[in-house]
Design a protein around this motif. Structure first.
Motif, PDB file in Angstrom:
ATOM      1  N   UNK A 125       0.915  -1.429  -0.045  1.00  0.00           N
ATOM      2  CA  UNK A 125      -0.131   0.104  -0.173  1.00  0.00           C
ATOM      3  C   UNK A 125       0.871   1.161  -0.015  1.00  0.00           C
ATOM      4  N   UNK A 126       2.116   1.314   0.715  1.00  0.00           N
ATOM      5  CA  UNK A 126       2.841   2.280   0.587  1.00  0.00           C
ATOM      6  C   UNK A 126       3.478   2.617  -0.762  1.00  0.00           C
ATOM      7  N   UNK A 127       3.802   1.488  -1.379  1.00  0.00           N
ATOM      8  CA  UNK A 127       4.403   1.879  -2.809  1.00  0.00           C
ATOM      9  C   UNK A 127       3.199   2.289  -3.816  1.00  0.00           C
ATOM     10  N   UNK A 128       2.105   1.520  -3.642  1.00  0.00           N
ATOM     11  CA  UNK A 128       0.983   1.817  -4.720  1.00  0.00           C
ATOM     12  C   UNK A 128       0.359   2.886  -4.712  1.00  0.00           C
ATOM     13  N   UNK A 129      -0.098   3.255  -3.342  1.00  0.00           N
ATOM     14  CA  UNK A 129      -0.952   4.601  -3.446  1.00  0.00           C
ATOM     15  C   UNK A 129      -0.448   5.635  -2.353  1.00  0.00           C
ATOM     16  N   UNK A 130       0.269   5.329  -1.217  1.00  0.00           N
ATOM     17  CA  UNK A 130       0.584   6.115  -0.213  1.00  0.00           C
ATOM     18  C   UNK A 130       1.576   7.235  -0.612  1.00  0.00           C
ATOM     19  N   UNK A 131       2.997   6.701  -1.414  1.00  0.00           N
ATOM     20  CA  UNK A 131       3.823   7.333  -1.888  1.00  0.00           C
ATOM     21  C   UNK A 131       3.552   8.480  -2.857  1.00  0.00           C
ATOM     22  N   UNK A 132       2.634   7.743  -4.010  1.00  0.00           N
ATOM     23  CA  UNK A 132       2.129   8.796  -5.001  1.00  0.00           C
ATOM     24  C   UNK A 132       1.335   9.725  -4.399  1.00  0.00           C
ATOM     25  N   UNK A 133       0.452   9.519  -3.613  1.00  0.00           N
ATOM     26  CA  UNK A 133      -0.328  10.532  -3.027  1.00  0.00           C
ATOM     27  C   UNK A 133       0.223  11.748  -2.298  1.00  0.00           C
ATOM     28  N   UNK A 134       1.341  11.301  -1.622  1.00  0.00           N
ATOM     29  CA  UNK A 134       2.192  11.991  -0.907  1.00  0.00           C
ATOM     30  C   UNK A 134       2.864  12.922  -1.817  1.00  0.00           C
ATOM     31  N   UNK A 135       3.503  12.590  -2.934  1.00  0.00           N
ATOM     32  CA  UNK A 135       4.267  13.376  -3.916  1.00  0.00           C
ATOM     33  C   UNK A 135       3.604  14.269  -4.566  1.00  0.00           C
ATOM     34  N   UNK A 394     -17.713  10.950  -1.285  1.00  0.00           N
ATOM     35  CA  UNK A 394     -17.680   9.460  -1.632  1.00  0.00           C
ATOM     36  C   UNK A 394     -17.664   9.198  -3.192  1.00  0.00           C
ATOM     37  N   UNK A 395     -16.412   8.527  -3.607  1.00  0.00           N
ATOM     38  CA  UNK A 395     -16.122   8.191  -4.713  1.00  0.00           C
ATOM     39  C   UNK A 395     -15.875   6.708  -4.961  1.00  0.00           C
ATOM     40  N   UNK A 435      -3.703  -2.456 -13.856  1.00  0.00           N
ATOM     41  CA  UNK A 435      -3.763  -1.292 -14.965  1.00  0.00           C
ATOM     42  C   UNK A 435      -4.485  -0.088 -14.429  1.00  0.00           C
ATOM     43  N   UNK A 436      -5.270  -0.053 -13.453  1.00  0.00           N
ATOM     44  CA  UNK A 436      -5.840   1.163 -13.127  1.00  0.00           C
ATOM     45  C   UNK A 436      -5.649   1.769 -11.757  1.00  0.00           C
ATOM     46  N   UNK A 437      -4.260   1.831 -11.317  1.00  0.00           N
ATOM     47  CA  UNK A 437      -3.865   2.399  -9.909  1.00  0.00           C
ATOM     48  C   UNK A 437      -4.045   3.782 -10.175  1.00  0.00           C
ATOM     49  N   UNK A 438      -3.660   4.440 -11.273  1.00  0.00           N
ATOM     50  CA  UNK A 438      -3.918   5.951 -11.469  1.00  0.00           C
ATOM     51  C   UNK A 438      -5.541   6.264 -11.447  1.00  0.00           C
ATOM     52  N   UNK A 439      -6.421   5.231 -11.689  1.00  0.00           N
ATOM     53  CA  UNK A 439      -7.896   5.490 -11.424  1.00  0.00           C
ATOM     54  C   UNK A 439      -7.928   5.704 -10.109  1.00  0.00           C
ATOM     55  N   UNK A 441      -5.959   6.503  -7.648  1.00  0.00           N
ATOM     56  CA  UNK A 441      -5.273   7.336  -7.165  1.00  0.00           C
ATOM     57  C   UNK A 441      -6.129   8.860  -7.043  1.00  0.00           C
ATOM     58  N   UNK A 442      -6.483   8.773  -8.455  1.00  0.00           N
ATOM     59  CA  UNK A 442      -7.251  10.040  -8.924  1.00  0.00           C
ATOM     60  C   UNK A 442      -8.579  10.261  -8.324  1.00  0.00           C
ATOM     61  N   UNK A 443      -9.480   9.297  -7.916  1.00  0.00           N
ATOM     62  CA  UNK A 443     -10.482   9.349  -7.349  1.00  0.00           C
ATOM     63  C   UNK A 443     -10.003   9.745  -5.783  1.00  0.00           C
ATOM     64  N   UNK A 444      -9.084   9.321  -5.372  1.00  0.00           N
ATOM     65  CA  UNK A 444      -8.932   9.848  -4.079  1.00  0.00           C
ATOM     66  C   UNK A 444      -8.302  11.379  -3.639  1.00  0.00           C
ATOM     67  N   UNK A 445      -7.610  11.502  -4.737  1.00  0.00           N
ATOM     68  CA  UNK A 445      -7.166  13.050  -4.772  1.00  0.00           C
ATOM     69  C   UNK A 445      -8.507  14.035  -5.102  1.00  0.00           C
TER      70      UNK A 445
END
Length: 460
Positions: A125-135, A394-395, A435-439, A441-445
Motif C-alpha cells: 500500500x505504501x508503494x502503490x498509493x501512499x507514496x504517489x499521494x504524498x508526492x 464518496x467516490x 492497470x488502473x492504479x492511477x484511476x 489515485x485520481x479518485x482519492x485526490x
C-alpha cells in the motif's frame, strides 16, 4: 478469453484454500452476531471508542521528502471480546507517511488505507498509493495492518489464509473500531480532511469504517461491493472454499442452524431470520443450483445462443428473482424454462468441473451456500449500516467485469447511498488492480479536493 474468466483462472493458479477449519466455533459465532448490534448502529458503535483512546508512536524516521512513523494501540474489539480475537491480533500496528512540509497550515489531509485480501505488512500500500499521494497531492497516509495479517497473524495460520469463516467477522469488527481510534487520533493531531480507502476487501472495510464515523469523511472504496456474500458464494474465491467441509459441519452441529441461523436481524424492522438454508432449498430448483457460482464466470457467453439463459438480466426480471431466490419453483416458470435449463445445465456442469473440483460430485452444498450468504449479508451488507454523513465526498471505483466481487445481482452503491459517485473501469478484478492504479489515485485526490473545498477553504 474475457478478463472476468482471467480472474477465475488467476484464483485457481494460487492453489490456496480458504476456511480450512470450517465455520469456526459456533458459540463464538453466536457472540459475534450478538455483538454486531453494537457495531452496525453508528451511535452505539461510536460510543465504544473514546475520543482520547491511547495511541503510542514507537518509531520515527525522516527522509529527504517525508516522515515515517510507526505506532501501536490495543484493538478496542479485543477489550469487548477478548476470547474471540486471537492474542496475536490484540495489538494493532500502523505506519504513517507524512510530508516534510504541508501546503497549508490549516489543511493536512490524511487517508487511512485498509488492506485487501492477502495484503500483509505495509510495503504494498505504501508503494502503490501512499507514496504517489504524498508526492502528487501532499496527502498523508496511515497504513493499518489487518488482524490475522503480518505481525498480527495467529501462529496456527498459514500466510494470510483465514482458517475459519468466523475470522472474517472478527477482522471486520476489529477494523471498524480500530479505524475509529485512528480517526480520533487524526483529529487530536490536527490532521484533516480525514479519509479512508482500500482495494477489494479493503474497500469494503473502508466503507464500513466511514459508515461508523458520525462526521463528514472522505471515502474511496475500490474494487469492492455492497456486500461480501457474492464474493464467497459466487466469485472466484468461492472456488477455493471446501464446501463439502462446511456442509458437513453445518449439518452435524444444530447450533449453526437453530441458534446462529435464527438470530433476529435487528436492523430489519420485519426481523427476517436467516432460516439457515431451508427456504433456499425449498425455493431453489435443484437442477439450476450450478448457476449460483457460475453466473459471472462466463459473461462473454451472454450474446451466444448457448449462453446460460437463467443468468440473463431480462430472464432475472421475468423470474422476479430476489436475494432469497423467491419464486423459482413457480410451475409456469419451470414449464417455460425446463428445456433450456436442462440444456444449459450440461454446459454449466462442464464449466464448473474445470473451475471447482467439488462440482465433480454434482453437489454444491446448497445449505452451506445459503448459510454463508445469510451470515455474510447480515454482517457485511451496507444496507444494515448507516450511510456516510456526506455523500459528496464518496467516490467508488468498480470493475464492470469483476470476477472476485460479482456486480450482477448486487445492490448498486449509488442506490443504497444516493449521492455517492461510482466510477467504472471496463475490466476484471485482477486487471483493474494492475492497470488502473492511477484511476484509484485520481479518485482519492478528487474526493479530498472536494472535502477541502467544502469544509476547509475559507470563502473570499
Amino acid at each position: 478469453m474475457t478478463i472476468n474468466k482471467f480472474d477465475y483462472i488467476y484464483r485457481k493458479l494460487l492453489l490456496t484454500k480458504y476456511f480450512v477449519n470450517g465455520w469456526g466455533d459456533p458459540e463464538k459465532l453466536k457472540s459475534l452476531f450478538q455483538f454486531r448490534n453494537h457495531i452496525i448502529d453508528r451511535d452505539s458503535c461510536f460510543k465504544l471508542v473514546s475520543s482520547d483512546y491511547p495511541v503510542k508512536i514507537v518509531k520515527k524516521k525522516e527522509d529527504s521528502d517525508s516522515i515515517t512513523l510507526e505506532g501501536v494501540f490495543q484493538s478496542p474489539f479485543s477489550y469487548y471480546l477478548p476470547d474471540i480475537v486471537p492474542k496475536e491480533s490484540h495489538l494493532a500496528h500502523f505506519q504513517v507517511l507524512l510530508p516534510k512540509k504541508w501546503p497549508s497550515k490549516n489543511v493536512k489531509p490524511m487517508c487511512v488505507h485498509m488492506a485487501g485480501t492477502g495484503d500483509q505488512y505495509y510495503w504494498r500500500r505504501r508503494a502503490m498509493l501512499a507514496k504517489p499521494l504524498l508526492k502528487e497531492a501532499a496527502i498523508g497516509s496511515i497504513i493499518l495492518e489487518n488482524p490475522f495479517y503480518g505481525k498480527r497473524k495467529p501462529n496456527n495460520q498459514v500466510r494470510s489464509i483465514l482458517c475459519n469463516v468466523s475470522d472474517i467477522f472478527v477482522m471486520g469488527g476489529c477494523l471498524i473500531l480500530e479505524s475509529l481510534v485512528l480517526f480520533h487520533w487524526c483529529e487530536r493531531e490536527g490532521f484533516g480532511p480525514i479519509g479512508v480507502t482500500g482495494l477489494s476487501m479493503g474497500g469494503h472495510m473502508a466503507s464500513l469504517a466511514a459508515a461508523s464515523w458520525p462526521k463528514p469523511i472522505v471515502l474511496v472504496p475500490c474494487l469492492s461491493g455492497t456486500t461480501a456474500s457474492g464474493v464467497f458464494t459466487e466469485g472466484a474465491i468461492s472456488c477455493a472454499i471446501d464446501w463439502d467441509l462446511l456442509e458437513k459441519q453445518y449439518k452435524s452441529n444444530s447450533v449453526y442452524k437453530n441458534e446462529v441461523g435464527n438470530i433476529d436481524n435487528k436492523v430489519n424492522k420485519l426481523k427476517v431470520k436467516f432460516n439457515a438454508g431451508k427456504q433456499f432449498i425449498k425455493d431453489m430448483n435443484i437442477d439450476s443450483h450450478f448457476n449460483v457460482q457460475s453466473n459471472l464466470m462466463f459473461e462473454d457467453l451472454k450474446n451466444d445462443n448457448s449462453s446460460l439463459n437463467i443468468c440473463q438480466p431480462q430472464q432475472l426480471n421475468k423470474l422476479k428473482l430476489t436475494n432469497a431466490f423467491d419464486n423459482l419453483n413457480d410451475p409456469s416458470i419451470e414449464e417455460n424454462n425446463e428445456l433450456q435449463i436442462q440444456k444449459d445445465l450440461k454446459q454449466t456442469k462442464h464449466m464448473m468441473r474445470f473451475f471447482n473440483k467439488h462440482s465433480k460430485s454434482e453437489d454444491l452444498n446448497l445449505e452451506a451456500l445459503s448459510f454463508m450468504k445469510g451470515i455474510m449479508d447480515e454482517c457485511t451488507h451496507l444496507k444494515n449500516f448507516n450511510s456516510p454523513v456526506d455523500m459528496d465526498i464518496v467516490i467508488a471505483v468498480c470493475a464492470k467485469r469483476d470476477g472476485y466481487v460479482p456486480q450482477h445481482g448486487m445492490d448498486k452503491l449509488e442506490d443504497i447511498w444516493p449521492g455517492a459517485e461510482v466510477r467504472y473501469v471496463d475490466t476484471g478484478h485482477v486487471a483493474a488492480f494492475i492497470l488502473h492504479r492511477n484511476t484509484f489515485k485520481t479518485a482519492i485526490i478528487d474526493a479530498f479536493e472536494r472535502a477541502q473545498k467544502k469544509y476547509y477553504d475559507k470563502p473570499l
